[in-house]
Motif scaffolding. Structure first.
Motif, PDB file in Angstrom:
ATOM      1  N   MET A  51      46.145  29.341  32.523  1.00  0.00           N
ATOM      2  CA  MET A  51      44.905  29.835  32.007  1.00  0.00           C
ATOM      3  C   MET A  51      45.036  31.333  31.758  1.00  0.00           C
ATOM      4  O   MET A  51      45.631  32.046  32.552  1.00  0.00           O
ATOM      5  N   ALA A  52      44.440  31.789  30.685  1.00  0.00           N
ATOM      6  CA  ALA A  52      44.476  33.212  30.348  1.00  0.00           C
ATOM      7  C   ALA A  52      43.317  33.945  31.015  1.00  0.00           C
ATOM      8  O   ALA A  52      42.210  33.414  31.101  1.00  0.00           O
ATOM      9  N   PRO A  53      43.566  35.162  31.503  1.00  0.00           N
ATOM     10  CA  PRO A  53      42.465  35.945  32.060  1.00  0.00           C
ATOM     11  C   PRO A  53      41.500  36.342  30.943  1.00  0.00           C
ATOM     12  O   PRO A  53      41.850  36.288  29.766  1.00  0.00           O
ATOM     13  N   PRO A  54      40.282  36.741  31.296  1.00  0.00           N
ATOM     14  CA  PRO A  54      39.338  37.133  30.261  1.00  0.00           C
ATOM     15  C   PRO A  54      39.796  38.419  29.564  1.00  0.00           C
ATOM     16  O   PRO A  54      40.532  39.214  30.160  1.00  0.00           O
ATOM     17  N   PRO A  55      39.361  38.631  28.329  1.00  0.00           N
ATOM     18  CA  PRO A  55      39.729  39.873  27.639  1.00  0.00           C
ATOM     19  C   PRO A  55      39.095  41.080  28.330  1.00  0.00           C
ATOM     20  O   PRO A  55      38.120  40.940  29.075  1.00  0.00           O
ATOM     21  N   GLU A  56      39.632  42.245  28.068  1.00  0.00           N
ATOM     22  CA  GLU A  56      39.161  43.476  28.704  1.00  0.00           C
ATOM     23  C   GLU A  56      37.670  43.704  28.484  1.00  0.00           C
ATOM     24  O   GLU A  56      36.972  44.195  29.359  1.00  0.00           O
ATOM     25  N   GLU A  57      37.149  43.318  27.337  1.00  0.00           N
ATOM     26  CA  GLU A  57      35.737  43.558  27.021  1.00  0.00           C
ATOM     27  C   GLU A  57      34.810  42.447  27.538  1.00  0.00           C
ATOM     28  O   GLU A  57      33.610  42.453  27.258  1.00  0.00           O
ATOM     29  N   ALA A  58      35.324  41.528  28.322  1.00  0.00           N
ATOM     30  CA  ALA A  58      34.516  40.417  28.832  1.00  0.00           C
ATOM     31  C   ALA A  58      33.348  40.912  29.684  1.00  0.00           C
ATOM     32  O   ALA A  58      33.469  41.884  30.428  1.00  0.00           O
ATOM     33  N   SER A  59      32.239  40.219  29.580  1.00  0.00           N
ATOM     34  CA  SER A  59      31.047  40.547  30.358  1.00  0.00           C
ATOM     35  C   SER A  59      31.242  40.112  31.812  1.00  0.00           C
ATOM     36  O   SER A  59      32.128  39.302  32.113  1.00  0.00           O
ATOM     37  N   GLU A 105      31.171  36.350  32.042  1.00  0.00           N
ATOM     38  CA  GLU A 105      32.423  35.742  31.582  1.00  0.00           C
ATOM     39  C   GLU A 105      33.521  35.872  32.639  1.00  0.00           C
ATOM     40  O   GLU A 105      34.285  34.940  32.876  1.00  0.00           O
ATOM     41  N   VAL A 106      33.614  37.028  33.292  1.00  0.00           N
ATOM     42  CA  VAL A 106      34.624  37.230  34.335  1.00  0.00           C
ATOM     43  C   VAL A 106      34.410  36.239  35.475  1.00  0.00           C
ATOM     44  O   VAL A 106      35.351  35.575  35.911  1.00  0.00           O
ATOM     45  N   VAL A 107      33.176  36.115  35.936  1.00  0.00           N
ATOM     46  CA  VAL A 107      32.890  35.192  37.041  1.00  0.00           C
ATOM     47  C   VAL A 107      33.145  33.750  36.613  1.00  0.00           C
ATOM     48  O   VAL A 107      33.758  32.967  37.351  1.00  0.00           O
ATOM     49  N   ARG A 108      32.738  33.397  35.417  1.00  0.00           N
ATOM     50  CA  ARG A 108      32.960  32.026  34.923  1.00  0.00           C
ATOM     51  C   ARG A 108      34.459  31.720  34.867  1.00  0.00           C
ATOM     52  O   ARG A 108      34.916  30.680  35.334  1.00  0.00           O
ATOM     53  N   ARG A 109      35.247  32.639  34.325  1.00  0.00           N
ATOM     54  CA  ARG A 109      36.700  32.423  34.238  1.00  0.00           C
ATOM     55  C   ARG A 109      37.337  32.388  35.622  1.00  0.00           C
ATOM     56  O   ARG A 109      38.280  31.639  35.865  1.00  0.00           O
ATOM     57  N   TYR A 110      36.813  33.214  36.529  1.00  0.00           N
ATOM     58  CA  TYR A 110      37.347  33.212  37.883  1.00  0.00           C
ATOM     59  C   TYR A 110      37.136  31.845  38.532  1.00  0.00           C
ATOM     60  O   TYR A 110      38.052  31.291  39.131  1.00  0.00           O
ATOM     61  N   LEU A 111      35.946  31.296  38.394  1.00  0.00           N
ATOM     62  CA  LEU A 111      35.672  29.982  38.982  1.00  0.00           C
ATOM     63  C   LEU A 111      36.491  28.884  38.312  1.00  0.00           C
ATOM     64  O   LEU A 111      36.903  27.930  38.964  1.00  0.00           O
ATOM     65  N   GLU A 112      36.791  29.043  37.032  1.00  0.00           N
ATOM     66  CA  GLU A 112      37.694  28.103  36.364  1.00  0.00           C
ATOM     67  C   GLU A 112      39.097  28.207  36.970  1.00  0.00           C
ATOM     68  O   GLU A 112      39.781  27.196  37.149  1.00  0.00           O
ATOM     69  N   ALA A 113      39.521  29.429  37.276  1.00  0.00           N
ATOM     70  CA  ALA A 113      40.831  29.618  37.909  1.00  0.00           C
ATOM     71  C   ALA A 113      40.848  28.980  39.297  1.00  0.00           C
ATOM     72  O   ALA A 113      41.833  28.345  39.681  1.00  0.00           O
ATOM     73  N   HIS A 157      43.242  25.948  40.657  1.00  0.00           N
ATOM     74  CA  HIS A 157      44.190  26.447  41.662  1.00  0.00           C
ATOM     75  C   HIS A 157      45.154  27.472  41.056  1.00  0.00           C
ATOM     76  O   HIS A 157      46.327  27.530  41.436  1.00  0.00           O
ATOM     77  N   ASP A 158      44.645  28.281  40.134  1.00  0.00           N
ATOM     78  CA  ASP A 158      45.456  29.277  39.430  1.00  0.00           C
ATOM     79  C   ASP A 158      45.210  30.654  40.046  1.00  0.00           C
ATOM     80  O   ASP A 158      44.486  31.475  39.491  1.00  0.00           O
ATOM     81  N   ASP A 159      45.806  30.896  41.208  1.00  0.00           N
ATOM     82  CA  ASP A 159      45.561  32.168  41.877  1.00  0.00           C
ATOM     83  C   ASP A 159      46.177  33.349  41.133  1.00  0.00           C
ATOM     84  O   ASP A 159      45.706  34.467  41.240  1.00  0.00           O
ATOM     85  N   ARG A 160      47.198  33.119  40.352  1.00  0.00           N
ATOM     86  CA  ARG A 160      47.801  34.212  39.581  1.00  0.00           C
ATOM     87  C   ARG A 160      46.794  34.782  38.587  1.00  0.00           C
ATOM     88  O   ARG A 160      46.630  35.996  38.492  1.00  0.00           O
ATOM     89  N   THR A 161      46.094  33.914  37.880  1.00  0.00           N
ATOM     90  CA  THR A 161      45.051  34.384  36.964  1.00  0.00           C
ATOM     91  C   THR A 161      43.879  34.950  37.754  1.00  0.00           C
ATOM     92  O   THR A 161      43.316  35.981  37.380  1.00  0.00           O
ATOM     93  N   GLY A 162      43.514  34.300  38.847  1.00  0.00           N
ATOM     94  CA  GLY A 162      42.413  34.783  39.669  1.00  0.00           C
ATOM     95  C   GLY A 162      42.618  36.211  40.142  1.00  0.00           C
ATOM     96  O   GLY A 162      41.687  37.017  40.150  1.00  0.00           O
ATOM     97  N   ARG A 163      43.838  36.547  40.504  1.00  0.00           N
ATOM     98  CA  ARG A 163      44.141  37.899  40.982  1.00  0.00           C
ATOM     99  C   ARG A 163      43.896  38.958  39.914  1.00  0.00           C
ATOM    100  O   ARG A 163      43.565  40.094  40.240  1.00  0.00           O
ATOM    101  N   THR A 164      44.046  38.616  38.653  1.00  0.00           N
ATOM    102  CA  THR A 164      43.843  39.607  37.584  1.00  0.00           C
ATOM    103  C   THR A 164      42.379  40.009  37.437  1.00  0.00           C
ATOM    104  O   THR A 164      42.082  41.014  36.811  1.00  0.00           O
TER     105      THR A 164
END
Length: 119
Positions: free
Chosen positions: A1-9, A12-20, A24-31
């Motif tokens: 999974m790709a991390p959110p773009p720099e301009e993400a709200s 969006e950051v929280v939504r993508r984090y919960l998707e990570a 079980h994608d802790d590498r993306t979660g850490r970003t």
């Protein structure tokens, strides 16, 4: 999974984090976390980490950001979320519906998670 773009709200950051977390994608979660956070190590390295202990994350709802005061210069928000989760081992709470808020700070031109919990 790709991390959110720099301009993400913050939403969006929280939504993508919960998707990570769900994937079980802790590498993306850490970003999406501020590594200086006091919760950082527990979030990714403890036995009750959602990345390793949770088996299911469903019914995710992410609310609108609430302004949070955190100093004169920084911009901070809390984002309310609710979800249902299941875990391998019970550590701090039982499986089921849960609500909490994620704390985010604008750091280096992007929103980063600095913590979360019911407070």
């Amino acid at each position: 999974m790709a991390p959110p773009p720099e301009e993400a709200s913050p939403v969006e950051v929280v939504r993508r984090y919960l998707e990570a977390v769900a994937g079980h994608d802790d590498r993306t979660g850490r970003t999406m976390w501020d590594r200086r956070s006091p919760q950082y190590e527990a979030e990714f390295g403890s036995v009750d980490s959602s990345f390793t202990n949770w088996t299911s994350l469903t019914d995710v709802e992410v609310g609108e950001p609430e302004v949070e005061s955190c100093g004169d210069i920084r911009r901070c928000v809390r984002v309310p979320v609710s979800y249902t989760f299941e875990q391998c081992e019970f550590y701090t709470t039982e499986d089921g519906p849960y609500s909490e808020r994620f704390f985010l700070e604008r750091t280096g031109g992007r929103w980063l998670i600095n913590g979360h919990g019911q407070g």
